[in-house]
Design a protein around this motif. Structure first.
Motif, PDB file in Angstrom:
ATOM      1  N   PHE A   1      23.305 -43.487 -69.851  1.00 23.20           N
ATOM      2  CA  PHE A   1      22.122 -43.908 -70.587  1.00 23.20           C
ATOM      3  C   PHE A   1      22.417 -44.019 -72.080  1.00 23.20           C
ATOM      4  O   PHE A   1      23.275 -43.316 -72.624  1.00 23.20           O
ATOM      5  CB  PHE A   1      20.976 -42.936 -70.351  1.00 23.20           C
ATOM      6  N   ASP A   2      21.689 -44.901 -72.732  1.00 19.22           N
ATOM      7  CA  ASP A   2      21.792 -45.089 -74.180  1.00 19.22           C
ATOM      8  C   ASP A   2      20.770 -44.182 -74.867  1.00 19.22           C
ATOM      9  O   ASP A   2      19.559 -44.391 -74.741  1.00 19.22           O
ATOM     10  CB  ASP A   2      21.541 -46.556 -74.530  1.00 19.22           C
ATOM     11  N   TRP A   3      21.256 -43.187 -75.570  1.00 17.56           N
ATOM     12  CA  TRP A   3      20.382 -42.237 -76.256  1.00 17.56           C
ATOM     13  C   TRP A   3      20.168 -42.601 -77.725  1.00 17.56           C
ATOM     14  O   TRP A   3      19.464 -41.885 -78.443  1.00 17.56           O
ATOM     15  CB  TRP A   3      20.986 -40.839 -76.186  1.00 17.56           C
ATOM     16  N   SER A   4      20.759 -43.706 -78.187  1.00 14.70           N
ATOM     17  CA  SER A   4      20.738 -44.016 -79.624  1.00 14.70           C
ATOM     18  C   SER A   4      19.334 -44.259 -80.159  1.00 14.70           C
ATOM     19  O   SER A   4      19.063 -44.040 -81.337  1.00 14.70           O
ATOM     20  CB  SER A   4      21.628 -45.227 -79.913  1.00 14.70           C
ATOM     21  N   THR A   5      18.422 -44.723 -79.277  1.00 14.94           N
ATOM     22  CA  THR A   5      17.050 -44.988 -79.725  1.00 14.94           C
ATOM     23  C   THR A   5      16.124 -43.795 -79.465  1.00 14.94           C
ATOM     24  O   THR A   5      14.922 -43.889 -79.707  1.00 14.94           O
ATOM     25  CB  THR A   5      16.490 -46.235 -79.009  1.00 14.94           C
ATOM     26  N   SER A   6      16.675 -42.703 -78.972  1.00 13.88           N
ATOM     27  CA  SER A   6      15.876 -41.502 -78.742  1.00 13.88           C
ATOM     28  C   SER A   6      15.715 -40.731 -80.050  1.00 13.88           C
ATOM     29  O   SER A   6      16.285 -41.097 -81.086  1.00 13.88           O
ATOM     30  CB  SER A   6      16.541 -40.619 -77.692  1.00 13.88           C
ATOM     31  N   VAL A   7      14.971 -39.632 -79.986  1.00 11.70           N
ATOM     32  CA  VAL A   7      14.759 -38.826 -81.199  1.00 11.70           C
ATOM     33  C   VAL A   7      16.051 -38.166 -81.677  1.00 11.70           C
ATOM     34  O   VAL A   7      16.131 -37.716 -82.824  1.00 11.70           O
ATOM     35  CB  VAL A   7      13.687 -37.737 -80.947  1.00 11.70           C
ATOM     36  N   TYR A   8      17.082 -38.130 -80.811  1.00 11.46           N
ATOM     37  CA  TYR A   8      18.337 -37.478 -81.174  1.00 11.46           C
ATOM     38  C   TYR A   8      19.284 -38.419 -81.904  1.00 11.46           C
ATOM     39  O   TYR A   8      20.247 -37.977 -82.530  1.00 11.46           O
ATOM     40  CB  TYR A   8      19.008 -36.910 -79.921  1.00 11.46           C
ATOM     41  N   GLY A   9      19.020 -39.729 -81.824  1.00  9.29           N
ATOM     42  CA  GLY A   9      19.803 -40.714 -82.555  1.00  9.29           C
ATOM     43  C   GLY A   9      21.235 -40.818 -82.071  1.00  9.29           C
ATOM     44  O   GLY A   9      21.586 -40.408 -80.966  1.00  9.29           O
ATOM     45  N   ASN A  10      22.087 -41.394 -82.935  1.00  9.62           N
ATOM     46  CA  ASN A  10      23.517 -41.535 -82.636  1.00  9.62           C
ATOM     47  C   ASN A  10      24.223 -40.237 -82.999  1.00  9.62           C
ATOM     48  O   ASN A  10      24.718 -40.074 -84.105  1.00  9.62           O
ATOM     49  CB  ASN A  10      24.118 -42.696 -83.429  1.00  9.62           C
ATOM     50  N   THR A  11      24.268 -39.323 -82.076  1.00 10.44           N
ATOM     51  CA  THR A  11      24.864 -38.014 -82.330  1.00 10.44           C
ATOM     52  C   THR A  11      26.171 -37.873 -81.572  1.00 10.44           C
ATOM     53  O   THR A  11      26.467 -38.666 -80.669  1.00 10.44           O
ATOM     54  CB  THR A  11      23.895 -36.887 -81.925  1.00 10.44           C
TER      55      THR A  11
END
Length: 378
Positions: free
Chosen positions: A168-178
């Protein structure tokens, strides 16, 4: 080292003149024996220490413990409900001595009794006669199965089929590009790569008086268990979902510590740690970016677990409870319910893939290859 004997000769020669003791093949260390099995695999064998424990028990009570028990405590036992008579001062000392020896046996590899010993340790200040009888039962179990040992299976497991799962792409989540925080001052890694595998579990309301669950975690370096944990949770959860999130958070905190410890030792580790739990709802909430938290009191564990998965170094998957090695560390089980987990870890010699049929999930090698059992989702 490729030639350790040459290095030892340098230490013994002028100008160093070190006097070395025990510099041959390892056979005994901190109460634990070490030997090679028939396949040449190094084994950590606490049998000598267990024999010493049993000798101390015999001196204390005048007879050896019964070897009838097939599990440390009866399945579903609740020692916190015991109302038998309190022990006198001598009985308390005996109880504390038994617990102390059992704790060291766990440290040198007998973590199959860890949950039972953890439970009984909470009564050390004022144990009852029923608690002492339970400790005697644990001694009987460990004496019956004193041949159990840890094998150093160093081959790296194949996790390629897990790597091919949808990411999954988490970059648009609240955690960002971490990403994972990697220490900059660690030495350059050398040698063969190590893959870390982790199992966690929770047992809701393990203690019926406080309502507290138990967290169990076991960590493998390749196919060798190297760290185990069983402890009552600090809070009383109202559902399995919450207790599983706390267990998952604890497991990931230990993973971070373990990964950095190995880095500082110069060990090349796989960029991904593979984590397995047996609660489908918790796994889905942790691994799907769009999942929503339904119980706000779990918010910190919820976000911590998800933020570490978003960082990309944690791959969390679901497996059935019968395949979860951490199940040993959360419950008072019957021998039959966990034997398929105990056998490949503590008992079987050689390649554990030969233990069961190809479609069986209850084999150490199979645990690494087919632990996802989530209703046909994959």
């Amino acid at each position: 080292m490729e030639d350790p004997e040459a290095f030892l000769k340098i230490l013994q020669s002028h100008p160093y003149n070190f006097k070395l003791k025990g510099s041959g093949p390892m056979s005994f260390h901190l109460g634990c024996g070490f030997s090679s099995d028939t396949t040449g695999t190094l084994c950590m064998d606490p049998k000598k220490f267990i024999d010493k424990m049993i000798a101390g028990y015999e001196q204390m009570f005048g007879a050896k413990p019964s070897t009838t028990p097939q599990s440390p405590l009866p399945e579903g036992d609740h020692p916190e409900l015991d109302t038998s008579e309190f022990l006198n001062e001598e009985g308390i000392q005996q109880y504390q001595s038994l617990i102390g020896s059992l704790q060291w046996a766990i440290s040198i590899g007998r973590w199959d009794v860890q949950t039972a010993v953890m439970t009984m340790s909470s009564f050390r200040a004022q144990p009852r006669k029923g608690h002492l009888e339970r400790c005697k039962r644990i001694y009987g179990y460990i004496n019956r199965f004193k041949h159990f040992n840890i094998k150093f299976r160093v081959e790296e497991p194949d996790f390629s089929e897990f790597d091919n799962k949808i990411k999954f792409d988490w970059s648009t989540s609240v955690y960002g590009n971490t990403s994972e925080n990697i220490p900059e001052d660690a030495p350059e890694p050398r040698g063969k790569q190590v893959t870390l595998i982790h199992y966690f579990d929770a047992n809701l309301m393990h203690d019926v008086l406080s309502g507290k669950a138990v967290t169990g975690c076991v960590h493998f370096a390749n196919k060798t268990p190297i760290m185990w944990y069983s402890k009552k949770q600090a809070t009383s959860e109202t559902a399995t979902y919450g207790s599983e999130f706390i267990a998952g958070r604890t497991c990931i905190e230990q993973i971070i510590d373990l990964r950095n410890t190995l880095r500082y030792l110069g060990v090349p580790i796989n960029e991904t740690s593979y984590v397995f739990g047996d609660n489908q709802s918790m796994i889905d909430s942790a691994t799907f970016p769009h999942a929503r938290l339904q119980k706000r009191h779990n918010i910190l564990s919820f976000h911590f677990v998800r933020s570490m998965i978003a960082a990309g170094f944690i791959a969390m998957h679901h497996l059935t409870s019968t395949s979860n090695a951490a199940d040993i560390l959360t419950k008072h089980w019957s021998h039959g319910s966990v034997y398929n987990l105990l056998k490949p870890i503590f008992h079987h010699t050689g390649n554990t893939a030969s233990l069961y049929e190809d479609d069986s999930p209850n084999c150490l090698d199979k645990l690494y290859k087919q632990t996802i059992q989530s209703d046909g989702e994959y």
